[in-house]
Enzyme design. Structure first.
Site: not given
Length: 362
Positions: A246, A304
């Site tokens: 991320h 995700e």
């Protein structure tokens, strides 16, 4: 100069804070665990919009108004659905939302929040040869979205799972789509124009377009039979391992834990439970492989990875995962648009020219 605007503060906001080192997400003074699974999505919509609309009602009234907005959006856009359906489902949803009035009122905002929840099921049904199902304005927001997709009232556990997901992704600092929304809002364009900017940014695979490929990855690993070998081969070929890493978090994404818990609650001993058990093994293997292959980077599980399992269990195909992401994030976009318009100014950064210099003739 900060490449990609890293560490540049471009706005002051009361809406959310992402603590990348501590792995914490705060939304208007509440931690994510305080909200997810405890507040409904309409309640969080009201929390985000509080102070940005003079006529904002209480929780129950706002939930009812959001139901009325779903009905209005369906009635307004139903004639266009057949024309939109041949497009990919995300582009079709975006095109449908572009047909909504570009205003600044609470009614405009609620129509935009309702639109992804209405358009996505309708378009998916048309694409598989079924007729769209009209909204039930008195149903809970997430439950109605699933009812419009399935054609029947969903199990309460699935409705709760989707509601929790929408809350979990409702806002997340100054990410790419939120920044795009604020840039357009700073020009004093309407809310629809601002939200369309967010939708455009969210489509990219480095932002909201990534949950779908997680399913493809899990299926490929299951077919291959050896997770570590498949993952090492992907890394050797320079391909990204979906669901890990991320831009802000240097530790585990707190949203991943929330959504993993959601999958566990709806999984049981059925297919979702087996899918979760397999995904957990892949997750641990991926973390081990990434730690060895890229020791200089902290690549942890992100939102995700378990988003894919939640939305798969809810019945959405991977091609529509970004649509459902947008259905949650749109409330945050609108809150940021209003905050920018009321407390900010036109966003106009400078650039440094590094091209060739023309010859000046005396």
């Amino acid at each position: 100069m900060a490449n990609g605007l890293d560490d540049v503060v471009a706005a002051e906001t009361i809406l959310s804070d992402v603590d990348g080192l501590g792995g914490r997400l705060t939304i208007r003074g509440h931690s994510l665990p305080e909200l997810a699974g405890r507040w409904t999505y309409p309640q969080v919509v009201r929390l985000l919009l509080d102070g940005f609309f003079d006529d904002l009602p209480g929780d129950a009234e706002l939930a009812a108004s959001l139901g009325e907005a779903r009905v209005e959006v369906f009635d307004r856009l139903q004639p266009s659905l057949v024309l939109l359906a041949p497009l990919d489902v995300y582009s079709a949803m975006r095109a449908g939302m572009a047909l909504l009035p570009d205003g600044e009122t609470l009614k405009d905002a609620l129509r935009l929040i309702a639109a992804p929840a209405v358009l996505t099921p309708a378009l998916l049904r048309l694409q598989r040869g079924e007729q769209p199902v009209a909204p039930d304005g008195k149903a809970d927001h997430a439950a109605d979205m699933l009812r419009m997709l399935r054609g029947s009232v969903p199990p309460p556990a699935l409705a709760k799972a989707l509601d929790t997901y929408l809350v979990t992704v409702c806002d997340h600092g100054l990410n790419a789509s939120t920044f795009a929304t604020r840039v357009v809002a700073s020009t004093l364009a309407g809310l629809t124009s601002s939200v369309l900017a967010g939708l455009g940014a969210l489509k990219g695979p480095l932002h909201g377009g990534a949950p779908g490929p997680v399913i493809e990855m899990l299926d490929a690993i299951q077919a291959h039979g050896a997770a570590a070998g498949w993952l090492r081969d992907e890394i050797a070929h320079g391909r990204r391992i979906m669901g890990f890493g991320h831009r802000i978090y240097r530790v585990r994404d707190p949203r991943a834990d929330v959504l993993k818990g959601v999958v566990r609650q709806i999984g049981g001993e059925g297919e979702t439970g087996r899918r979760l058990a397999f995904a957990e093994k892949v997750e641990q293997t991926a973390l081990d492989v990434l730690r060895l292959a890229k020791p200089q980077r902290s690549l942890q599980t992100n939102v995700e990875f378990y988003t894919a399992l939640v939305l798969e269990a809810a019945g959405f195909p991977p091609k529509a995962f970004s649509n459902v992401f947008a259905a949650g994030r749109v409330a945050g976009w609108i809150a940021h648009a209003r905050e920018q318009q009321t407390t900010g100014r036109l966003i106009r950064p400078q650039s440094r020219y590094v091209g060739s210099v023309p010859n000046l003739v005396a």
